[in-house]
Structure formats: C-alpha cells, structure tokens
Design an enzyme around this catalytic site. Structure first.
Site, mmCIF file in Angstrom:
data_model
loop_
_atom_site.group_PDB
_atom_site.id
_atom_site.type_symbol
_atom_site.label_atom_id
_atom_site.label_comp_id
_atom_site.label_asym_id
_atom_site.label_seq_id
_atom_site.Cartn_x
_atom_site.Cartn_y
_atom_site.Cartn_z
ATOM 1 N N TYR A 132 0.821 -1.214 0.000
ATOM 2 C CA TYR A 132 0.000 0.000 0.000
ATOM 3 C C TYR A 132 0.852 1.259 0.000
ATOM 4 C CZ TYR A 132 -4.349 -2.503 0.201
ATOM 5 O OH TYR A 132 -5.399 -3.290 -0.127
ATOM 6 N N ASP A 190 -3.570 -33.736 3.381
ATOM 7 C CA ASP A 190 -4.502 -34.358 2.451
ATOM 8 C C ASP A 190 -3.730 -35.156 1.404
ATOM 9 O OD1 ASP A 190 -6.745 -33.284 3.645
ATOM 10 O OD2 ASP A 190 -6.867 -31.551 2.285
ATOM 11 N N GLU A 231 -2.236 -30.564 8.358
ATOM 12 C CA GLU A 231 -2.646 -29.538 7.388
ATOM 13 C C GLU A 231 -3.913 -28.806 7.799
ATOM 14 O OE1 GLU A 231 -3.170 -30.887 3.351
ATOM 15 O OE2 GLU A 231 -3.958 -28.964 2.699
#
Lengths: 368, 652
Positions: A102, A253, A201
């Site tokens: 920014y 996963d 995870e």
C-alpha cells in the site's frame, strides 16, 4: 532496545542495501545500462545441497536490465524499496508486506500493481543482500502455527517480559499460537516431553486429534500448519527438529497441493530456496495421506480435476520429488485418478484416525 | 377465310409477348428474382432516381424512404425526394413506360444507368399486387403538387392513369412515388438498411431518412454541403459503339450527309477523320445516313478501329473525390472508432472500349472493426452501391488479386479476400459502367478496369502499410521512450539519494538504450486551429544533422505560424527544413498551425527525413525517390559530421 549485535547486524543490512543502489548509480555514471543479476527462481534451478540435505538455488542467473521496460521498472522499484527499508531501520519501525504494497501506491510510477510483485521483490532483496525479510523490518501477515502438546516455551511479550507456557497445560483447546518471529531472541524452547512432532494440514484434523487426546496417548506434539505453512511455522518445525531432536511427521490431504506442502517443509520451497537451510527440515517424513492409503484403506475419494493432474505431472518433473517413493506415489495417483482428504478417514468412525490409522502409519515409519 | 400462314400466326403470338411477360421471364436479370431482392431493388431504383434528379438539379438531396408492412408478404414503399419535380404532362410517361427517357441513349455518368429504372419497380408492384402506383410531383413553379394513380398498360407499354388529383404538399419541389409490392423485409447483409448505409457513405451531401416497417427511424445526416458537379453528357466515342447502335444512330440522325453525321454525333471525329473513315470503309461520304445498310455499317464499324482516333474526353466524369470519401466514411463508420483512414485514392481517368472511367479506393482500418473475418467490401458504380454478385465483380477480383500481406492484412497464400479489421471502398465511375447484367449487380471484370482498381488499391495499401509500420515501430520504441523519459531520471534521483551523491549524468545511458532519432508529431485542435508540433529528438550518442520534409495542406496553412521557417516551401505544399545540429538527448521543434480544416481534417502528416540512415529514425519515412528535391536540398550524401559535404550543399 536493540542489543549491540542487533545494531551491528542492522548496519550490515543498510550497508548491503546501499551497495545495491551504488551499483545502479555506477552504471548510470559510466553510461552503462543498469542491471542486476539474481538466481533464477525456477524448479529447473534448484540443487540438492549434499551437506545440508536441503534444496537451494543453482548457478543459473537471470538479469534484470533497464533495457526493457519491465526490467527498468523492476530496478526502479528495487531502489524505492531499498530507500523505504533504510528509512524504517533508521526510524526503528517495521511494516507488514501488505503495508509495503500500500505504501508503494504513493510512489506513483514506481508503485507495485499487485502484492505478489512486492512480495517477490522482498524475496529478491533477501537473495541479493543475503539477509532475511525480518532484517528488513518486513513482517508477513500470514498466520503462524498452533501447537498442542507437552512443550514448554518462553516468549518475550510486547512489554519485553519473558513469559513461560506449557503448550498443553497452560493453553485452551486451540493450543499455543506461535509468533511471527520464532528466533531464539524472541522464543526459547525450554523443555519438551514428546517423541515426535506431527504437522497437520487442516484445522478439522488438528481439533480431532486434540479432542481424542492423541498428544497425550502417543506422546506427540501436534502442530497445525494451516495449509501452506508460513515461514515462522517452518522455522519453528526446524527448531523442534534441530534443538529438541523431534522427528517431524507430516499429515496432510492426499492431493498434489498437499504434496507440495510437504516439499516446502522437508526440502525447501522453490520461491524461498535462498533460505532453505534456515527453513527446511530435511529429515521430515511424509505420513499421509498417500495414494496407496486411498487404496489400502478404501477411502472415499474424489476424481482428480484437470488442474490436479497437471500439478501431478509438474511434480514428476520437479527434482525435489525425484526419489522412488514419490515417483511411485505420483504415478499411482495419476493411475487411479483419485484424491482424498485427511478427514475421509472418518468413514470408519471418529476414533479410527487416532486408534488405527496413525498408529499403523507411524509404526510403518519405524517410530511407534 | 384464307388460312393464316404459320408465320402470321406466329407473329400474332409474338405481339402478345407483352412487356409484363418479358418482365416475368427476365425477373432474374432485372433484380426481382426473390422477394427479398425485389424489395431492395425497388428501393434502389427509387433512391438512384431521386439522387440523380437532385444532383442534376443542383440541390442537396433530402430523401425519405419508408416501408410499411401491409400483409404477410405485401409491403407499401414510399420514396420521396426534393428534386426538381416533373412537369405535369411528363409524369405518366416518365413513370408509366419501360425504358422511357433520354437516359438509355445518352452517355453520361448517372446512377440509374442501363436498367429498367423506377418504372420497373412500378411494374413489379403492379404485377405482384394488382395495385396502382401513386406518383406525386411538384416543381418550384407549382403551388400544389400533382398526383396520379397509375398502372402500366403492359400490352402497349403505355401509362394508364386511373385518377388525377392536386394535393397540398409542404415540399417546395420534389417527387414522391408510392408502390405496393410483394417482398420480404430483412436486416443484416444485403438488406435495405445496408444499401442505404452504403449510399450514405458516398453521398455525404444527402440527408436520408429511413423508416423501416418495424423499429426505429434511422437518419443519415448530411455532413457535407459540397454537391458533386452534375454529370456531363457526352457523345459516344467510336470505339465504344456497337454495330446495332451505329445503325440506330444513323437512322435517328438529323444530318443528311454521312460525314456530318459521323462528325457531330460522335466524339473525337473531325471532318478530316470522318472523311478518312469513309475512304477506309469505301462508303460515299455524301450518302444519307438514313440509307446506311448493314454491310456499309459493318465496314464503317471496322474502319473506326483502323483510323487513328483520339481517346474519348474524360472531363465528363465526376468522381467522389478524396475529401468526400473520407467525410462519408467517417460519418457512417465513425462510431466504430477506426484507428486509421487511409487517404482515399482517386485514379486519373482511363478508357475502356471507348468509354472513359475512373477508379477510386478508400480504406478504413482498426478500431472496433471486427478483425476475425474477411474485410468488408463496399462496392459502388456511379455512386450507387452494389450488394449482390460480389464474386463476379471487377472490384472483388481486383481486391483478390492484390497481395494484401504486403500491406499488413492477413490473406491466405497472398490471394483471395483479405482478413482483418478493415473496410475497403471501391468506386468505379464511367459514362457507361459495364455491368454483368441488367440487374446492375456487378461490374464486368474488364482488364483495363481491373488494372486501374488494382493500382488504386495498391496506392491506398501503401498508405496503410506506412501507417502500420509507423505504429509498430512506435510501439517498440515507445517502450524505450518510457524507459528513458520516465524510469531513468527517477532511477538517477533515487540512487543518488540512497548513496548520498550528486545525481548522475544519464545522457550516455539514454543514448545507449534508445539509439534512434525519434520524431514525434502532436496535433492539438483548439479555436478552429490545428496546432501541430513535430519534435525531433536525437537519442543517439552522437550529434546529428538531418532534413525533415512534410507535405503541408497549403490552403489551410497559416504561414505566419510556421516555426522555424522552412528552408523550402513549394507551391504543391512540399516543405523541407534543414535542421541544425542536434546534440545527443536534445531536440528540435517544428511548429505550424492549420486553419479551417474542421476537427478531423488533420490527424497526422506524412513526415520524411533525409541526411541520416533511415534505420535510425522512428516516426518518419525515408524520403521517397520521387520527391524531386532541388539540388541544394538533396542531402543524400551529405552525411552528418562531414563538413565538406555541408559546404558543397550550401554553396550549391
């Protein structure tokens, strides 16, 4: 209150930043076209460092030259970021990467168009100066890990007072949240009574293991890595491994994206290979979910999407996944065309993961 | 009763083959072969007629075309103009007889040439609906309009007036024709709307209001008050006359001697040439033209070719002209914001078979024009749009034979229709346009005509290519320009600040990155003036000296504003500046102002350079070989840094 050594380090950082600006200045002064060369940050340019066991950048370098508009703008932004960091160091301030993005809006012509660009440039500067983002006073806004287990730490709080916690007895169900800075000056690892650290995870699985008191039953330190782990999380895992001698097991996963999470923990991420030595835990092992698990445990599985398949094929050409285990697993996953989530294990009941799956898998790795 | 001979019976039958039967049998060649086309042809005949009338009368056309749907396949068509009107007694004849009027036997460049004209449309309506046409006309002298309802007596090819009336009409003068006809109204390709749009492009001095049967009224506004001069009638040139016409002309001639007939009824035949023809043809020069028999006529026709006769006059043609083509295209396709209008090309007149003709081309490129399909072709013959039979047309054949890849358009194998975001306008005007059929749908691909169109296309294509080259090189260089203008100065400033040293001199780095002479033309339009600034930047590492050349529109140039004064300004507007030495990274500015061109009258000039290798120059073309400079300015070998050449050039 910066210590003597910290001040020396800051001076070194400022010096190396100034050195970069000086190079550009010299190029202009001598009528040359300004340029900077930095290692290529691609998977074709990462090499296994035999000594440390992590993957770092090879010799291939790319040149950023003011000959092209893109290169020229990049060099100009580099100068603006240098100047900004120097000011921050001198004024004793710090900012987040998002704030940097920014702030760059105010630089008009030299501004970044996306935050990815400013993040990448911060990493470039780490590579060029051999410093760390933290030395530049730039903080990530990404979330650090949550920890549950019998680990005692001492953290320096905002007021500069050391506070000591046990990550099992002194915290609630959500565990202990690690800070952005996990260096010894901020966070001391006091004592630990666990056999291994389990990097998990998803939040759902972390909460399942907490509820089932897996940490107590299996003498485990549970670490919720929240998807792709933040630098602090990877650094924290490495310290657990190096300083406390804990084995790091990764439980994610069963899909290509999670395989990459493992790679960033164990081998080092391609994007941050310049600091792999500092972040990667080469001895970390992959617990699951593997493609074989999907078959062996007959897990509920979804079809691979075209993007999944492409990611798997990318992995096949990724040197970090060159060993026998990964070659077989990736091939198998492509063959069966399926992927499965950690929580698919709930098919056999809520306790199946802690009573059957994890003990079996840990035993296979020879730790149980 | 004596038996009729076979021949007599046949003759009786032949008489019964009326105009209407002829029409019915030949609908396809007359442009009435389908319901869709019949409606379009009817509109076209009406509009051609109206525009011709206005142009001959010298009035800016103001047209109304209105189509109402009466029934499933019956339409009511109105075409109204502000032409001169027709005197009362002529009205039935003009509209109620096929092939009536002077037009069929005169040679002049008019739209409604050769065809059946408006009476064909009236006849078609009558045959298909049984309803009469309503014609209203008013001349400037009349207080009220004269209106008739009329049918064509198809047996005798005579008008049959059902009703006469006087009407109050708010037009000062003009003609209005109403017909009922069987047809089909469509939108899109080959529609009435497309035809009117195409008409508006080449007739920017006309205002055309179109009211379709469903949907909103569309107005094509008048954007020019420049009326083309009316077509000039010319006598036929011997080369263009066919044997039958020759016989017919001889029969109708008012002259009593063959030589006089030849001399005054044809163009380019002097009394000497007339005698020579008679001698060559072995026909007595004193013989009466009315007695010219077939064998003598044949011999004369052959003699036309043997005797040397001057080419026909060409000043009878009235091309649209570059300015009107540009104005018309802008008016109609301007909403697509094309990026470039190639300056239209009007070829000098040429001749085919005794008929003068002229080809014109305009190309529009880029903007929002669709780029993924064949270019749009706008075909015109004598300012009338051609919508059918594109493949058979000389214009299309010319376009297909040009290798457009050279001019920046896509084209498979360098032949055939080019692809890309472009519109190509082709206009052929002639005292007699050789159409492939009576339906006036396509121009015959006569080699002379195709060749002229090709030349015009190539000329226009070169302008297009030069624009695209300029654009491509600019794009490539403008990136570098941005580096040296925007990035490097900031880089110098910032690196100086961080290192705490004085700002570095970036001149040499700039020259190294650019290494071109950059010529940048900026045009600002304000207070009715175009303020033009041509900046010549030397972005090379050595000082440079060059000459800049431009073609200035002299009629608009405010000479007092030309800064610096050109080294040479010629009567044709060609201006040359011999510029002073320009040190590296510095520039020289040439400024001038144009008055009275209108906002879009000037967008970019054609700039040329000499005196430096042109590969180093961006934004201007090398000086063409035909620029025809005087010796003092031909700096071909006056290379920069060669003071000797300099002196020679100046003293010469």
């Amino acid at each position: 209150m910066a210590s003597q050594s910290q001040r020396a380090r800051q001076r070194a950082v400022v010096r190396s930043l100034r050195g970069l600006a000086e190079k550009v200045y010299e190029h202009l002064e001598h009528g040359r076209i300004p340029e900077m060369s930095i290692p290529l940050r691609t998977k074709s340019n990462i090499r296994l460092n035999a000594r440390t066991g992590v993957w770092t950048y090879g010799k291939a370098k790319g040149t950023r030259s003011a000959k092209t508009l893109k290169g020229a703008k990049m060099l100009l932004r580099t100068l603006y970021v240098l100047d900004f960091i120097r000011d921050m160091i001198q004024e004793g301030k710090s900012s987040t990467l998002r704030e940097l993005y920014y702030i760059s809006e105010g630089w008009e012509y030299a501004g970044f168009s996306t935050q990815d660009e400013s993040n990448l440039l911060a990493e470039d500067l780490e590579i060029l100066t051999g410093s760390l983002r933290e030395d530049f006073r730039l903080r990530p806004e990404e979330d650090g890990a949550r920890v549950m287990g019998n680990l005692t730490v001492e953290e320096l709080n905002r007021r500069g007072e050391p506070k000591r916690f046990n990550c099992r007895d002194d915290v609630g169900d959500s565990g202990y949240g690690i800070p952005h800075n996990v260096e010894a000056e901020k966070l001391k690892l006091i004592d630990c009574d666990a056999d291994f650290a389990l990097a998990i995870e998803t939040g759902g699985m972390f909460d399942r293991l907490v509820e089932n008191r897996f940490d107590e039953d299996m003498r485990a330190l549970l670490v919720h890595i929240k998807g792709q782990p933040a630098r602090a999380t990877r650094r924290f895992l490495k310290r657990l491994n190096e300083e406390l001698g804990l084995d790091v097991l990764t439980f994610v996963d069963g899909d290509p994206w999670s395989f990459r999470i493992f790679a960033s923990i164990a081998y080092g991420a391609i994007k941050t290979a310049h600091i792999s030595e500092y972040l990667a835990t080469p001895t970390a092992s992959f617990l699951g979910i593997t493609a074989s698990d999907i078959l062996n445990y007959d897990l509920p599985a979804a079809d691979l999407t075209p993007q999944d398949a492409k990611a798997l094929r990318d992995i096949q050409s990724d040197p970090r996944f060159g060993d026998r285990f990964w070659r077989d697993e990736v091939e198998l996953m492509l063959e069966v065309g399926k992927k499965a989530e950690q929580q698919a294990l709930a098919k056999y009941g809520l306790d199946y993961v802690t009573d059957v799956y994890l003990p079996e898998k840990i035993a296979q790795l020879g730790l149980g | 009763m004596p038996r009729q001979s076979f021949a007599e019976r046949l003759a009786a039958k032949q008489r019964e083959i009326s105009v209407s039967e002829f029409f019915e049998r030949n609908k396809h060649i007359l442009g009435f072969d389908s319901a869709t086309k019949a409606l379009l042809t009817s509109v076209k005949e009406g509009v051609d007629n109206a525009l011709d009338a206005c142009q001959e009368y010298g009035v800016l056309p103001d047209l109304l075309v209105q189509i109402d749907r009466v029934d499933r396949d019956e339409y009511h068509l109105v075409v109204e103009d502000n032409g001169p009107g027709i005197v009362k007694r002529q009205v039935p004849k003009v509209f109620g007889r096929l092939l009536y009027g002077s037009r069929f036997h005169t040679w002049s460049q008019t739209r409604g040439q050769q065809g059946l004209g408006i009476s064909g449309a009236i006849l078609y309506g009558q045959i298909t609906t049984g309803k009469p046409a309503v014609v209203r006309s008013k001349t400037a002298q009349d207080d009220v309009a004269y209106q008739i309802e009329l049918l064509i007596d198809t047996k005798r090819n005579r008008p049959q007036v059902l009703k006469r009336d006087f009407q109050v009409w708010d037009r000062e003068h003009g003609t209005r024709v109403e017909t009922h006809l069987r047809g089909r109204f469509i939108n899109g390709r080959q529609s009435v709307m497309e035809y009117l749009r195409a008409t508006a492009i080449v007739n920017p001095y006309a205002r055309i209001v179109f009211q379709p049967p469903d949907g909103a009224r569309r107005t094509f506004d008048r954007v020019s008050s420049e009326l083309p001069r009316p077509p000039v009638e010319v006598k036929p040139h011997p080369y263009g006359v066919e044997l039958g016409t020759l016989l017919q002309m001889a029969k109708e001639s008012s002259h009593r001697r063959l030589t006089a007939f030849l001399q005054s009824d044809f163009s380019r035949i002097s009394s000497r040439v007339a005698k020579e023809i008679c001698r060559e043809a072995e026909v007595p020069p004193e013989s009466h033209p009315k007695n010219l028999n077939l064998s003598r006529a044949k011999r004369i026709h052959v003699a036309f070719r043997r005797v040397k006769i001057m080419a026909p006059p060409t000043d009878c043609l009235s091309p649209i002209g570059q300015r009107l083509i540009r104005t018309g295209l802008r008016n109609v396709v301007g909403s697509l914001r094309p990026e470039f209008y190639a300056p239209p090309v009007t070829r000098p007149p040429a001749v085919y078979g005794g008929h003068p003709f002229q080809a014109e081309v305009g190309i529009v490129y880029g903007g929002e024009l669709p780029g993924d399909r064949p270019v749009e072709i706008l075909r015109y013959a004598n300012r009338a749009p051609l919508l059918y039979q594109q493949g058979a047309c000389a214009t299309a054949q010319a376009i297909e034979s040009v290798d457009w890849r050279r001019y920046g358009l896509e084209q498979r194998g360098g032949r055939g229709m080019p692809y890309g975001p472009a519109i190509i306008l082709v206009h052929v005007c002639a005292t007699r346009v050789p159409f492939t059929s009576e339906a006036k749908e396509a121009i015959s691909p006569i080699p002379e005509i195709v060749a002229e169109i090709v030349r015009a296309l190539q000329e226009s294509g070169r302008r297009l290519r030069s624009h695209m080259n300029k654009k491509a090189r600019r794009a490539k260089t403008s990136e570098k320009f941005e580096i040296v203008r925007s990035v490097l100065p900031l880089m110098a400033e910032k690196s100086a600040k961080i290192t705490g040293r004085p700002p570095p001199d970036i001149t040499r780095t700039i020259a190294k990155i650019m290494n071109v002479i950059w010529i940048d033309e900026r045009v600002v339009f304000e207070d009715g003036r175009h303020r033009v600034r041509v900046q010549v930047y030397n972005y090379t590492s050595a000082r440079k000296r060059l000459a800049l050349h431009a073609v200035l529109p002299l009629d608009a140039l405010d000479e007092a504003t030309v800064q610096p004064a050109p080294t040479q300004l010629r009567a044709d507007g060609k201006a040359s500046w011999k510029l002073p030495w320009i040190p590296p990274t510095e520039k020289v500015v040439i400024a001038f102002e144009l008055v009275g061109l209108g906002r879009r009258g000037y967008e970019e000039g054609d700039l040329f350079v000499s005196g430096v290798p042109t590969t180093q120059v961006v934004g201007a073309e090398p000086l063409p070989g035909d620029w025809d400079l005087e010796a003092t300015l031909s700096e071909g070998d006056d290379l920069p840094g060669d003071p000797l050449a300099e002196e020679v050039a100046e003293s010469g």
